[in-house]
Every structure is written in C-alpha cells, then in structure tokens.
Write an enzyme that holds these catalytic residues in place. Structure first.
Site, PDB file in Angstrom:
ATOM      1  N   LYS A  22      -5.869   5.880  11.330  1.00 26.46           N
ATOM      2  CA  LYS A  22      -7.104   5.492  11.448  1.00 26.46           C
ATOM      3  C   LYS A  22      -7.152   5.065  12.915  1.00 26.46           C
ATOM      4  O   LYS A  22      -6.994   3.997  13.125  1.00 26.46           O
ATOM      5  CB  LYS A  22      -7.641   4.845  10.355  1.00 26.46           C
ATOM      6  CG  LYS A  22      -9.083   4.361  10.428  1.00 26.46           C
ATOM      7  CD  LYS A  22      -9.578   3.569   9.169  1.00 26.46           C
ATOM      8  CE  LYS A  22      -9.094   1.992   9.000  1.00 26.46           C
ATOM      9  NZ  LYS A  22      -9.660   1.266   7.863  1.00 26.46           N
ATOM     10  N   ASP A  47      -4.291   1.038  11.195  1.00 26.67           N
ATOM     11  CA  ASP A  47      -5.579   0.814  11.677  1.00 26.67           C
ATOM     12  C   ASP A  47      -5.490   0.319  13.116  1.00 26.67           C
ATOM     13  O   ASP A  47      -5.523   0.989  13.926  1.00 26.67           O
ATOM     14  CB  ASP A  47      -6.173  -0.306  10.762  1.00 26.67           C
ATOM     15  CG  ASP A  47      -7.686  -0.470  10.999  1.00 26.67           C
ATOM     16  OD1 ASP A  47      -8.564   0.401  11.735  1.00 26.67           O
ATOM     17  OD2 ASP A  47      -8.282  -1.441  10.341  1.00 26.67           O
ATOM     18  N   GLY A  52       0.744  -1.470   0.049  1.00 26.90           N
ATOM     19  CA  GLY A  52       0.115   0.083  -0.128  1.00 26.90           C
ATOM     20  C   GLY A  52       0.891   1.284   0.038  1.00 26.90           C
ATOM     21  O   GLY A  52       0.275   2.383  -0.593  1.00 26.90           O
ATOM     22  N   ASP A  54       1.233   3.114   4.573  1.00 21.77           N
ATOM     23  CA  ASP A  54       0.153   3.742   3.923  1.00 21.77           C
ATOM     24  C   ASP A  54      -1.144   4.144   5.234  1.00 21.77           C
ATOM     25  O   ASP A  54      -1.671   5.609   5.011  1.00 21.77           O
ATOM     26  CB  ASP A  54      -0.539   3.074   2.958  1.00 21.77           C
ATOM     27  CG  ASP A  54      -0.960   1.512   3.404  1.00 21.77           C
ATOM     28  OD1 ASP A  54      -0.835   1.302   4.467  1.00 21.77           O
ATOM     29  OD2 ASP A  54      -1.698   1.051   2.487  1.00 21.77           O
TER      30      ASP A  54
HETATM   31  P1  IMP Z   1      -3.312  -2.876  10.917  1.00 22.88           P
HETATM   32  O1  IMP Z   1      -2.492  -3.885  11.123  1.00 22.88           O
HETATM   33  O2  IMP Z   1      -4.628  -3.028  11.506  1.00 22.88           O
HETATM   34  O3  IMP Z   1      -2.972  -1.375  11.489  1.00 22.88           O
HETATM   35  O4  IMP Z   1      -3.721  -2.521   9.360  1.00 22.88           O
HETATM   36  C1  IMP Z   1      -2.799  -1.917   8.530  1.00 22.88           C
HETATM   37  C2  IMP Z   1      -2.585  -2.456   7.299  1.00 22.88           C
HETATM   38  O5  IMP Z   1      -4.055  -3.045   6.715  1.00 22.88           O
HETATM   39  C3  IMP Z   1      -2.143  -1.373   6.193  1.00 22.88           C
HETATM   40  O6  IMP Z   1      -0.924  -1.479   6.076  1.00 22.88           O
HETATM   41  C4  IMP Z   1      -3.188  -1.655   5.028  1.00 22.88           C
HETATM   42  O7  IMP Z   1      -2.653  -2.301   4.129  1.00 22.88           O
HETATM   43  C5  IMP Z   1      -4.368  -2.358   5.522  1.00 22.88           C
HETATM   44  N1  IMP Z   1      -5.724  -1.543   5.897  1.00 22.88           N
HETATM   45  C6  IMP Z   1      -6.044  -0.869   7.057  1.00 22.88           C
HETATM   46  N2  IMP Z   1      -7.055  -0.187   6.760  1.00 22.88           N
HETATM   47  C7  IMP Z   1      -7.199   0.051   5.648  1.00 22.88           C
HETATM   48  C8  IMP Z   1      -8.012   0.793   4.842  1.00 22.88           C
HETATM   49  O8  IMP Z   1      -8.861   1.695   5.332  1.00 22.88           O
HETATM   50  N3  IMP Z   1      -7.836   0.752   3.562  1.00 22.88           N
HETATM   51  C9  IMP Z   1      -6.639  -0.017   2.892  1.00 22.88           C
HETATM   52  N4  IMP Z   1      -5.992  -0.967   3.630  1.00 22.88           N
HETATM   53  C10 IMP Z   1      -6.111  -0.704   4.869  1.00 22.88           C
END
Ligand code: IMP
Length: 172
Positions: free
Chosen positions: A128, A100, A41, A97
């Site tokens: 986010k 979350d 991403g 990118d």
């Molecule tokens: P986390 O591990 O939940 O923080 O997610 C991080 C990864 O999930 C990012 O590097 C993105 O690849 C993907 N991701 C999280 N939220 C989104 C979103 O809203 N759109 C697209 N990809 C997301």
C-alpha cells in the site's frame, strides 16, 4: 458499523499466492530458506504460501505492533515476539501481510540483520503505497493498492475481521 468493500476475492488471493510461490520456489531452489512471518497479520498468508511452495522451508515468527486501535501507524514499533530459529548465514524471507508506511518492515529487517543472515528478502501480500515514508525494497508483492484501510485474510481492524476469507476495504 463500517461498510466492507471487496478488494480481493478468495479465488483471486489463491491465484496471487500460487504465482508468488512459484517465483519463490524457483529463486530459492537448492537453498535453505527460512520464512519469518510478522505476527499477527501474516499468519493466514504464510500458511497458504508454504503449502504452495515446492521447496522445503523452515518457519518462524516475529511479533510487531504499531497500530493499537487506530488505522494509522503510531510510528513506534514494539517487538512483541523475538525470532527463535538460528538465522546465522541462512537465507531469510520476511513474510508480511501489508506494507503501509514501511516503518514496521524496516524495523523488522534491521532487527533480523543483527542475526547475520546470508540474505534477507521481503514478500508481502499487499503493498500500500500512498503513505510510504520509509524506502524499503519489497522483493515479492502479490497485490498493490494506493490507499485505504484493508481487513480480512489475516488483516484486522481493532483485532476484528481477520477470519474473513477475502480482503475488504473498510468504509467508515
Ligand atoms: P507500516 O509500519 O505503516 O508499514 O504498517 C505495517 C503494519 O501495520 C502491518 O503489518 C499491519 O499490521 C498494519 N497495517 C497497515 N495497513 C493496514 C491495513 O490497511 N489494514 C490492516 N492492518 C494494516
């Protein structure tokens, strides 16, 4: 087909990237900075970011996957590509990118620490917040949202929409 709700126009993104690049250039003056972007991403963000920096940098990539075809993290991170550049005693900036839950970033930072860098900081295009479950310090943020699934400017849903020049929220 899900509807695409605009979140960031291309010119807004350019301004945000330029601002964060100014700060990074100033903070890392006289340092040997290595940018590590998380695939897939962050590839567009990284390419715009490096062209706005006024300091020399080296670049490498790590691959991480946690989502599969879903809009929420599986919670299990897979390393799909290891770092290739030597990070020992170097100043490292991880380029992401979107953060979350924080699980991916936290996993990648822990992984990169095993190479004994001098410093390791984090820069994200989008922070986010609503689903954060892993506390992680983000040093540079371009834009914050509370929730929603975003696509465009490198962000995908099921490997689609990465090529869009702006960022959009998917409305299912
Ligand atoms: P986390 O591990 O939940 O923080 O997610 C991080 C990864 O999930 C990012 O590097 C993105 O690849 C993907 N991701 C999280 N939220 C989104 C979103 O809203 N759109 C697209 N990809 C997301």
């Amino acid at each position: 087909m899900p509807e695409l709700i605009p979140v960031l126009e291309p010119n807004e993104i350019s301004n945000l990237v330029a601002q964060v690049a100014l700060k990074i250039s100033s903070d890392y003056q006289d340092k040997e900075l290595i940018l590590i972007a998380i695939l897939k991403g962050a590839f567009i963000f990284l390419s715009d970011l490096v062209r706005c920096l006024s300091i020399p940098v080296k670049v490498d990539f790590v691959g991480a996957s946690s989502y599969g075809n879903s809009t929420s993290s599986s919670g299990t991170i897979h390393l799909t590509k290891k770092v290739e550049i030597d990070l020992t005693h170097k100043d490292v900036l991880v380029v992401e990118d979107i953060v979350d839950t924080g699980l991916t970033l936290s996993y990648i930072v822990d992984y990169l620490k095993t190479y004994n860098p001098n410093t390791i900081k984090v820069c994200t295009l989008i922070d986010k917040r609503a689903r954060r479950c892993k506390a992680i310090k983000i040093d540079y943020t371009c834009h914050m949202v509370s929730k929603g699934f975003l696509v465009g400017y490198g962000l995908d849903y099921n490997d689609k929409y990465r090529e869009l020049p702006g960022v959009y929220r998917l409305k299912f």
